[in-house]
Design an enzyme around this catalytic site. Structure first.
Site, PDB file in Angstrom:
ATOM      1  N   CYS A   7       0.818  -1.216   0.000  1.00  0.00           N
ATOM      2  CA  CYS A   7       0.000   0.000   0.000  1.00  0.00           C
ATOM      3  C   CYS A   7       0.850   1.262   0.000  1.00  0.00           C
ATOM      4  O   CYS A   7       0.436   2.295  -0.525  1.00  0.00           O
ATOM      5  CB  CYS A   7      -0.980  -0.002   1.173  1.00  0.00           C
ATOM      6  SG  CYS A   7      -0.224  -0.269   2.785  1.00  0.00           S
ATOM      7  N   HIS A  47      -1.754   1.167   7.089  1.00  0.00           N
ATOM      8  CA  HIS A  47      -2.163   1.283   5.693  1.00  0.00           C
ATOM      9  C   HIS A  47      -1.850   2.702   5.222  1.00  0.00           C
ATOM     10  O   HIS A  47      -1.783   3.636   6.022  1.00  0.00           O
ATOM     11  CB  HIS A  47      -3.662   0.987   5.564  1.00  0.00           C
ATOM     12  CG  HIS A  47      -4.163   0.969   4.159  1.00  0.00           C
ATOM     13  ND1 HIS A  47      -3.668   0.117   3.195  1.00  0.00           N
ATOM     14  CD2 HIS A  47      -5.129   1.709   3.542  1.00  0.00           C
ATOM     15  CE1 HIS A  47      -4.302   0.329   2.056  1.00  0.00           C
ATOM     16  NE2 HIS A  47      -5.191   1.287   2.238  1.00  0.00           N
TER      17      HIS A  47
END
Length: 246
Positions: free
Chosen positions: A103, A177
């Site tokens: 990510c 994330h």
């Protein structure tokens, strides 16, 4: 982190470190005048004044606890038809995340592949070739092109091992994330939230006026709202800005 996309590959997760991100964009083929820098405060004007302006893109790292899986599901309900945009006429270039634990790479790519940072990509470079191939394609085909790039994979592997902390294994579960914030290419100043595990680029309610950038007041309010929604009072967030440093 959510498993909402098929993971055919897994990369070593990137440390939320501006030096790591900067070295990686340079290895991919972005001009050395661009760099990532930490944003230490959204409120202190003296600290913000130390950051070169304008800000070309933002990457926010946050703890993707169970609630984030719920947010992904809510996004699917709100946008049941996944984004299929392609071509130069799209306001932003978005990549679906199909590489596990990458990510950070997708956040970085969303910053450098959209305007105004895109013009700093060197023709024929690793990311220059990927971008040239990907722009005409829909997100599914783009994902395959990115997965197949050995140059990107090798550059990312080096970056994944270059942080100040011990790098996790590619298959390890990662709690954090990354999401990016960029502006559209159509001069409207529209700000988009770019998250590769969502249904596509998300148009926010923020449009920057002439002379503003992503850390102008409306942009800061957008980041604050995102952090608040993710229970920022309990967890640690880190924010990096893509800037022209020379």
């Amino acid at each position: 982190m959510t498993q909402s996309r098929i993971r055919r590959k897994h990369y070593i997760p990137l440390e939320s470190n501006p030096e790591v991100f900067t070295d990686l964009i340079h290895a991919l083929g972005v001009d050395e005048s661009l760099s990532f820098q930490d944003v230490y405060s959204l409120d202190d004007p003296d600290i913000l004044s130390l950051l070169p302006r304008p800000v070309l893109g933002l990457v926010l790292a946050f703890p993707a606890v169970e609630d984030y899986d719920k947010i992904i599901e809510e996004d699917k309900k709100a946008r049941p038809n996944a984004y299929t945009g392609k071509g130069e006429d799209e306001p932003v270039i978005w990549f679906e995340q199909t590489i596990g634990n990458a990510c950070g790479l997708y956040g970085l790519l969303h910053c450098i592949c959209n305007e105004p940072a895109r013009k700093y990509i060197k023709p024929g470079s690793a990311i220059g070739k990927v971008l040239e191939a990907c722009v005409p394609l829909d997100p599914t085909a783009r994902a395959l092109v990115l997965e197949a790039s050995e140059e990107v994979e090798h550059a990312h592997a080096h970056a994944g091992k270059s942080g100040s902390t011990v790098a996790p294994l590619p298959e390890d579960d990662v709690e954090h994330h990354y999401v990016a914030f960029v502006t559209s290419s159509d001069q409207s100043g529209q700000v988009y939230e770019m998250d590769g595990v969502k249904q596509g680029p998300l148009k926010t309610n923020v449009s920057l006026k002439e002379g503003e950038d992503l850390l102008s007041e409306s942009g800061k309010q957008l980041i604050r709202a995102f952090i608040e929604r993710e229970h920022g009072q309990k967890f640690t967030f880190s924010l990096m800005a893509l800037v022209k440093s020379e």
